[in-house]
Every structure is written in structure tokens, then in C-alpha cells.
Design a protein around this motif. Structure first.
Motif, short mmCIF file in Angstrom:
data_model
loop_
_atom_site.label_atom_id
_atom_site.label_comp_id
_atom_site.label_asym_id
_atom_site.label_seq_id
_atom_site.Cartn_x
_atom_site.Cartn_y
_atom_site.Cartn_z
N VAL A 6 -12.83 -1.09 16.65
CA VAL A 6 -12.13 0.18 16.88
C VAL A 6 -10.79 -0.09 17.57
O VAL A 6 -9.75 0.48 17.20
N TRP A 7 -10.80 -0.99 18.56
CA TRP A 7 -9.56 -1.34 19.26
C TRP A 7 -8.55 -1.96 18.30
O TRP A 7 -7.37 -1.60 18.31
N ALA A 8 -9.01 -2.90 17.46
CA ALA A 8 -8.11 -3.56 16.52
C ALA A 8 -7.56 -2.56 15.51
O ALA A 8 -6.39 -2.65 15.10
N PHE A 9 -8.37 -1.58 15.10
CA PHE A 9 -7.88 -0.54 14.19
C PHE A 9 -6.75 0.24 14.85
O PHE A 9 -5.69 0.45 14.25
N ALA A 10 -6.97 0.66 16.10
CA ALA A 10 -5.92 1.40 16.82
C ALA A 10 -4.67 0.54 17.02
O ALA A 10 -3.54 1.02 16.86
N ALA A 11 -4.86 -0.74 17.34
CA ALA A 11 -3.71 -1.64 17.49
C ALA A 11 -2.99 -1.79 16.15
O ALA A 11 -1.75 -1.82 16.11
N GLY A 12 -3.74 -1.85 15.05
CA GLY A 12 -3.12 -1.91 13.73
C GLY A 12 -2.28 -0.67 13.43
O GLY A 12 -1.22 -0.76 12.80
N LEU A 13 -2.74 0.47 13.89
CA LEU A 13 -1.93 1.70 13.74
C LEU A 13 -0.65 1.60 14.56
O LEU A 13 0.43 2.01 14.09
N ILE A 14 -0.76 1.06 15.77
CA ILE A 14 0.43 0.90 16.61
C ILE A 14 1.42 -0.06 15.96
O ILE A 14 2.61 0.25 15.84
N PHE A 15 0.94 -1.23 15.53
CA PHE A 15 1.84 -2.20 14.91
C PHE A 15 2.45 -1.64 13.61
O PHE A 15 3.64 -1.84 13.35
N GLY A 16 1.63 -0.96 12.83
CA GLY A 16 2.15 -0.36 11.59
C GLY A 16 3.18 0.72 11.88
O GLY A 16 4.21 0.81 11.21
N GLY A 17 2.90 1.53 12.89
CA GLY A 17 3.86 2.56 13.28
C GLY A 17 5.17 1.97 13.76
O GLY A 17 6.25 2.47 13.45
N LEU A 18 5.09 0.88 14.52
CA LEU A 18 6.30 0.19 14.98
C LEU A 18 7.15 -0.25 13.79
O LEU A 18 8.36 -0.08 13.78
N TYR A 19 6.48 -0.84 12.80
CA TYR A 19 7.21 -1.32 11.61
C TYR A 19 7.83 -0.15 10.85
O TYR A 19 9.00 -0.20 10.48
N LEU A 20 7.05 0.91 10.64
CA LEU A 20 7.56 2.05 9.88
C LEU A 20 8.70 2.76 10.61
O LEU A 20 9.68 3.17 9.98
N LEU B 297 0.82 -1.21 0.00
CA LEU B 297 0.00 0.00 0.00
C LEU B 297 0.86 1.26 0.00
O LEU B 297 0.52 2.26 -0.66
N ALA B 298 1.97 1.24 0.73
CA ALA B 298 2.85 2.42 0.80
C ALA B 298 3.44 2.74 -0.57
O ALA B 298 3.58 3.92 -0.92
N ARG B 299 3.77 1.72 -1.34
CA ARG B 299 4.31 1.95 -2.69
C ARG B 299 3.29 2.63 -3.59
O ARG B 299 3.65 3.46 -4.41
N GLY B 300 2.03 2.27 -3.44
CA GLY B 300 1.01 2.82 -4.32
C GLY B 300 0.32 4.07 -3.81
O GLY B 300 -0.08 4.93 -4.59
N LEU B 301 0.18 4.20 -2.48
CA LEU B 301 -0.63 5.28 -1.92
C LEU B 301 0.14 6.25 -1.04
O LEU B 301 -0.41 7.27 -0.64
N GLY B 302 1.35 5.90 -0.66
CA GLY B 302 2.09 6.70 0.29
C GLY B 302 1.91 6.16 1.71
O GLY B 302 0.97 5.41 1.98
N ILE B 303 2.79 6.56 2.58
CA ILE B 303 2.84 5.98 3.93
C ILE B 303 1.60 6.31 4.77
O ILE B 303 1.03 5.40 5.38
N PRO B 304 1.14 7.56 4.87
CA PRO B 304 -0.01 7.82 5.75
C PRO B 304 -1.26 7.01 5.35
O PRO B 304 -1.90 6.40 6.22
N ALA B 305 -1.60 7.02 4.07
CA ALA B 305 -2.78 6.26 3.62
C ALA B 305 -2.57 4.76 3.84
O ALA B 305 -3.50 4.05 4.24
N ALA B 306 -1.37 4.29 3.58
CA ALA B 306 -1.07 2.87 3.77
C ALA B 306 -1.21 2.46 5.22
O ALA B 306 -1.75 1.39 5.53
N LEU B 307 -0.74 3.29 6.12
CA LEU B 307 -0.83 3.00 7.55
C LEU B 307 -2.30 2.86 7.97
O LEU B 307 -2.67 1.91 8.66
N VAL B 308 -3.14 3.79 7.53
CA VAL B 308 -4.56 3.76 7.89
C VAL B 308 -5.26 2.57 7.23
O VAL B 308 -6.03 1.86 7.89
N LEU B 309 -5.00 2.32 5.95
CA LEU B 309 -5.69 1.23 5.26
C LEU B 309 -5.32 -0.15 5.80
O LEU B 309 -6.19 -1.00 5.95
#
Length: 192
Positions: A146-160, A113-125
Motif C-alpha cells: 500500500v505504501w509503495a502504491f502511494a509512493a508510486g502515485l507521488i513519483f508519477g504525479g511529480l513526473y506529470l 500507459l498514458a498514450r493508450g489509457l489516458g493520464i489518470p488510468a496510467a498514473l494508477v496502473l
């Protein structure tokens, strides 16, 4: 379902791990950079702390829904216990889910997703897809999404931020292990 819940869940997580690893390999994404123990440890601790903070925040902001979600998770625990899932099997499931979900959602999906949409959109999607992959019924299910979405942001942020899947896998495993251990070891109604 013919297979036990444990077999089903382990198969699902193994499939995610294999698809994620194959996708990463074919796309040329880096699985794990050269070892950086202190770096990865600091990110892992920050990520795990963020998950615990998210849990406490959820409990304070929506206490009734949080209690309903707790009841839902305990019912999952009963299903697993009735299927004979003990502590060791629960820890195996905690690790399999951390590995499979991090390889697929962060290693493969987030990178694509980051390759096609950029990092912010990829993180959210990727966080949205992660949340959709964790369905649960009723009001508790909406809170869990909602909790899993927020956790996904945390895990994605950790990776990035870290550039490695290691901190996310470790934080995800430890958080799952804490929850799975609690529900797998809870005494059944006959022993209360």
C-alpha cells in the motif's frame, strides 16, 4: 543465490534503468527537458516532503503494521551489513534504485500507459506495477505494498506535473538514502 545481495540488487536496478532508457529512446519520450533548476528543485522538495508525510501518516494510521514493517526493513539491513554493504555502497544502491525505477516506471511505463489509457488510468496502473515490484512477506508486506502504491502515485504525479524525471529521481534517491543509511549503519548484535 551465488551473487551478493548488493550485486543482485544493483544488477536488477541497472537492468530497470537500461530497459527504461531503451524503451524511452525507442518510443521518442523525452528523458530530461532543458535544465530548470528552480522548477525542478521546488518539485523535488514537494515530492520529498510528500514522502515524509506519507511515512508519518502510515505510522499513525497503522502503528502495529508500521512497527512490523520497520522490523522487516531492519532485517534487510542485517542481510546487507552481513554482506559487507557499508555506507558508500548503500548510497550507490539508493541512487541506482532511484534512477532505475524512475526511468522504468515513470519515464517508460507511465508514458506508454498514458498514450493508450489516458493520464489518470496510467498514473494508477504504473503505481500498481511499482507496488507489485516491491514485494515483502506477511502483514508488513501488505502495508509496504500500500505504501509503495502511494509512493508510486507521488513519483508519477511529480513526473506529470514537472514534465521531468529529475525531481522524482532526486526525491526517490534522498528518501532511499535516508532509509538505507539508517539500516546500513545500524550496529550489529555483537556491538550492542
Amino acid at each position: 543465490m551465488n551473487a551478493s545481495p548488493l550485486t543482485f540488487l544493483l544488477t536488477l536496478e541497472l537492468a530497470l534503468a537500461l530497459i527504461g532508457a531503451l524503451w524511452m529512446r525507442l518510443a521518442g519520450y523525452v528523458f530530461f527537458p532543458s535544465p530548470r533548476p528552480w522548477h525542478d528543485t521546488l518539485y523535488f522538495l514537494a515530492g520529498y516532503g510528500a514522502l515524509l508525510l506519507l511515512e508519518r501518516l502510515t505510522e499513525r494510521v497503522a502503528p502495529a503494521a508500521y512497527r512490523e514493517l520497520d522490523r522487516l526493513m531492519r532485517s534487510l539491513g542485517r542481510v546487507l551489513r552481513e554482506a559487507g554493504v557499508g555506507h558508500n555502497a548503500a548510497m550507490l544502491l539508493a541512487f541506482a534504485s532511484a534512477l532505475g525505477e524512475e526511468l522504468f516506471f515513470r519515464g517508460a511505463l507511465l508514458n506508454a500507459l498514458a498514450r493508450g489509457l489516458g493520464i489518470p488510468a496510467a498514473l494508477v496502473l504504473q503505481a500498481l506495477v511499482f507496488a507489485l515490484g516491491h514485494p515483502a512477506p506477511g502483514r508488513a508486506g501488505r502495508l509496504y505494498a500500500v505504501w509503495a502504491f502511494a509512493a508510486g502515485l507521488i513519483f508519477g504525479g511529480l513526473y506529470l506535473l514537472s514534465g521531468s524525471l529529475v525531481p522524482g529521481i532526486l526525491a526517490h534517491f534522498l528518501y532511499n538514502a535516508k532509509g538505507f543509511a539508517e539500516i546500513a549503519e545500524e550496529p550489529g548484535p555483537a556491538s550492542r
